[in-house]
Write a protein that holds these residues in place. Structure first.
Motif, PDB file in Angstrom:
ATOM      1  N   ILE A  34      57.155  78.934 107.969  1.00 22.18           N
ATOM      2  CA  ILE A  34      56.797  80.074 108.742  1.00 22.18           C
ATOM      3  C   ILE A  34      56.147  79.853 110.194  1.00 22.18           C
ATOM      4  N   VAL A  35      55.597  78.658 109.962  1.00 22.51           N
ATOM      5  CA  VAL A  35      54.946  78.161 111.513  1.00 22.51           C
ATOM      6  C   VAL A  35      56.027  77.792 112.300  1.00 22.51           C
ATOM      7  N   GLU A  36      57.149  77.303 111.494  1.00 25.61           N
ATOM      8  CA  GLU A  36      58.281  76.678 112.326  1.00 25.61           C
ATOM      9  C   GLU A  36      59.274  77.907 112.670  1.00 25.61           C
ATOM     10  N   LEU A  37      59.318  78.861 111.785  1.00 24.28           N
ATOM     11  CA  LEU A  37      60.373  79.741 111.992  1.00 24.28           C
ATOM     12  C   LEU A  37      59.855  81.076 113.156  1.00 24.28           C
ATOM     13  N   ASP A  38      58.333  81.317 112.944  1.00 27.35           N
ATOM     14  CA  ASP A  38      57.953  82.318 113.444  1.00 27.35           C
ATOM     15  C   ASP A  38      56.560  82.108 113.863  1.00 27.35           C
ATOM     16  N   PRO A  39      56.396  81.032 114.711  1.00 27.71           N
ATOM     17  CA  PRO A  39      55.091  80.554 115.078  1.00 27.71           C
ATOM     18  C   PRO A  39      53.994  81.761 115.591  1.00 27.71           C
ATOM     19  N   ILE A  40      54.436  82.545 116.489  1.00 24.91           N
ATOM     20  CA  ILE A  40      53.684  83.564 116.889  1.00 24.91           C
ATOM     21  C   ILE A  40      52.987  84.528 115.960  1.00 24.91           C
ATOM     22  N   PHE A  41      53.594  84.852 114.796  1.00 23.79           N
ATOM     23  CA  PHE A  41      53.268  85.642 113.738  1.00 23.79           C
ATOM     24  C   PHE A  41      52.157  84.803 112.857  1.00 23.79           C
ATOM     25  N   TYR A  42      52.645  83.500 112.704  1.00 27.93           N
ATOM     26  CA  TYR A  42      51.765  82.703 111.845  1.00 27.93           C
ATOM     27  C   TYR A  42      50.387  82.274 112.523  1.00 27.93           C
ATOM     28  N   GLY A  43      50.401  82.121 113.809  1.00 29.11           N
ATOM     29  CA  GLY A  43      48.849  82.097 114.367  1.00 29.11           C
ATOM     30  C   GLY A  43      48.165  83.140 114.496  1.00 29.11           C
ATOM     31  N   HIS A  44      48.816  84.525 114.641  1.00 31.32           N
ATOM     32  CA  HIS A  44      47.749  85.571 114.375  1.00 31.32           C
ATOM     33  C   HIS A  44      47.468  85.795 112.852  1.00 31.32           C
ATOM     34  N   LEU A  45      48.333  85.343 111.885  1.00 27.70           N
ATOM     35  CA  LEU A  45      47.895  85.467 110.607  1.00 27.70           C
ATOM     36  C   LEU A  45      46.661  84.468 110.208  1.00 27.70           C
ATOM     37  N   ALA A  46      47.010  83.497 110.770  1.00 24.91           N
ATOM     38  CA  ALA A  46      45.949  82.240 110.454  1.00 24.91           C
ATOM     39  C   ALA A  46      44.486  83.019 110.950  1.00 24.91           C
TER      40      ALA A  46
END
Length: 477
Positions: A34-46
């Motif tokens: 998911i960090v590769e396919l949707d990095p924007i979402f991943y950052g906020h999810l973290a």
């Protein structure tokens, strides 16, 4: 949002229900994807998970991936977040980056250097960090080739701690001739239990009182089994002190919600202490959010579903404790058994489920059909099952009739247990029914992670909340 993207995000949320117990490779793959396919979402999810999540393994993987990201915003956020971890977790984050990301970028090394230098600035801060995480601190200096200051070098590497350091006091503790002297040193210097217990010669009630006084409520919970083995529960004064710490734990903001319940299971404590631990769990879960939607909890009691019954009673306690709306609970095989508790505690639900036994075939739809006939309208349905439905009425068909007759369209959440299939999920998706699945891997620590998913009005609003969580900004001074 296309189906592939939506499923990937929900799969990521599902993975947060697992507790790898320091086997980070078990969750690394979905994080990487998911960090590769949707990095924007991943950052906020973290960042969102850092605030709302419980499982430290996931928190470590999040930060490790942020620090090795190609996005400057990710690296800066990881830099800031790293500073909040204890040394042993920072050490694990660095090892994760080396083993699973194949690199420790310069910004990550700078983050650890800042982390260590901040502790070196204050002898008291450093001493306590070094006492609790000696091996981790040594590993950080050595593996990243960071030169320690004079005090750090003396304490960690030369084993010649200065006389005003906690490491020196620990040596004196080991040399103390009497329990009274040991207790005095523990109290005066607030020496942590996990460190002191290995140095004291004889664990007397006097020493136990000193140790417990220096412990946080979470440390008391974590070490209940050890305390019990050392006779702490046999001395009224010591037991009373433990009870006070457990009372503090109910209101603390630094307690893992289900560690208290697991401690009760592992330690085989007396009924009074077990009740206090259950209260800690209940109060901590309530802080996760309120469920404002009417809910049905359908628990599979068909053959081999003993695990589903156990998960069901714990979910019933969790949901009833934070719900402001109706909750209907049914256990089912090919007929539905209403389950009602006289209270909201886990012990109440254990009594309510005590005669429910795993046997019979599987008709998930029978429970929903019972609700339709009784006109029990809900906004969400949670099913604990392996999805091995083999008898009518089938859930997907019954769902459509239920929606038509009661003029509702509840979300469906499937909590998979055991050797699960995806039969019910696929049947519902064919009919375009809103359904999410979460896999329970046998660890009750992870169940409170369901609360944010159940308490939001919809999955879309949960995803919006995650995306609205701002990333911390690094101070580049």
């Amino acid at each position: 949002m296309n189906t592939t993207e939506r499923d990937l995000r929900l799969e990521m949320l599902n993975s947060l229900l697992t507790t790898p117990h320091r086997k980070l490779e078990e969750v690394a793959e979905i994080h990487k994807l998911i960090v590769e396919l949707d990095p924007i979402f991943y950052g906020h999810l973290a960042v969102w998970y850092q605030r709302h999540g419980d499982v430290r393994d996931h928190k470590e993987v999040f930060v490790g991936n942020l620090l090795t990201s190609n996005l400057t915003e990710h690296r800066d956020a990881g830099f800031v977040m790293l500073q909040q971890f204890p040394p042993y977790e920072v050490s694990r984050i660095i090892d994760f980056m080396k083993q699973h990301r194949g690199k420790v970028p310069r910004s990550a090394r700078t983050a650890v250097t800042r982390y260590l230098r901040e502790r070196e600035k204050s002898p008291q801060f450093f001493d306590r960090a070094a006492l609790r995480g000696r091996n981790a601190m040594k590993h950080l200096y050595a593996t990243l080739h960071i030169k320690p200051n004079e005090r750090a070098d003396a304490v960690l590497f030369k084993d010649a701690p200065p006389t005003d350091s906690l490491a020196f006091i620990l040596k004196q503790l080991a040399k103390s001739a009497t329990p009274a002297e040991q207790a005095a040193l523990i109290v005066e210097h607030n020496i942590p239990y996990a460190v002191a217990i290995g140095a004291v010669k004889q664990v007397t009630p006097t020493v136990l009182v000193a140790l417990i006084n220096s412990m946080s409520p979470q440390e008391v919970i974590n070490n209940l089994k050890s305390l019990q083995e050392r006779g702490a529960m046999n001395h009224p004064e010591v037991k009373a002190l433990i009870d006070r710490k457990l009372e503090e734990a109910t209101n603390s903001n630094r307690i893992s919600a289900y560690k208290a319940r697991v401690a009760a299971d592992v330690s085989k404590l007396d009924a009074e202490t077990t009740a206090k631990l259950e209260k800690v769990t209940d109060e901590q879960v309530k802080k996760r959010g309120k469920i404002a939607k009417s809910t049905a909890l359908l628990v599979d009691k068909s053959g081999s579903m003993t695990n589903a019954i156990e998960v069901g009673k714990r979910l019933a306690a969790l949901i009833s404790g934070i719900s402001d709306a109706d909750l209907f609970v049914y256990a089912f095989d090919t007929i539905a058994y209403p389950v009602k508790a006289n209270g909201k505690e886990l012990s109440d639900w254990e009594r309510a489920f005590q005669h429910i036994r795993a046997n019979g075939g599987t008709s998930i739809g029978c429970a929903l059909e019972t609700m339709r006939l009784k006109k029990q309208s809900v906004e969400q349905i949670i099913i604990v099952t392996d999805e091995g439905e083999n008898a009518a009425p089938y859930f997907a068909q019954t769902y459509q009739t239920y929606c038509r007759d009661l003029a509702v369209m509840p979300n469906v959440v499937i909590v998979r247990v055991g050797s699960a299939s995806n039969y019910v999920e696929s049947q519902l998706k064919q009919k375009q029914v809103p359904v999410e699945t979460f896999t329970f891997a046998g660890d009750y620590y992870s169940l409170p992670n369901l609360v944010p998913l159940l308490s939001r009005p919809s999955r879309l609003e949960l995803l919006m909340e995650i995306l609205d969580t701002p990333l911390p900004v690094r101070d580049h001074k």
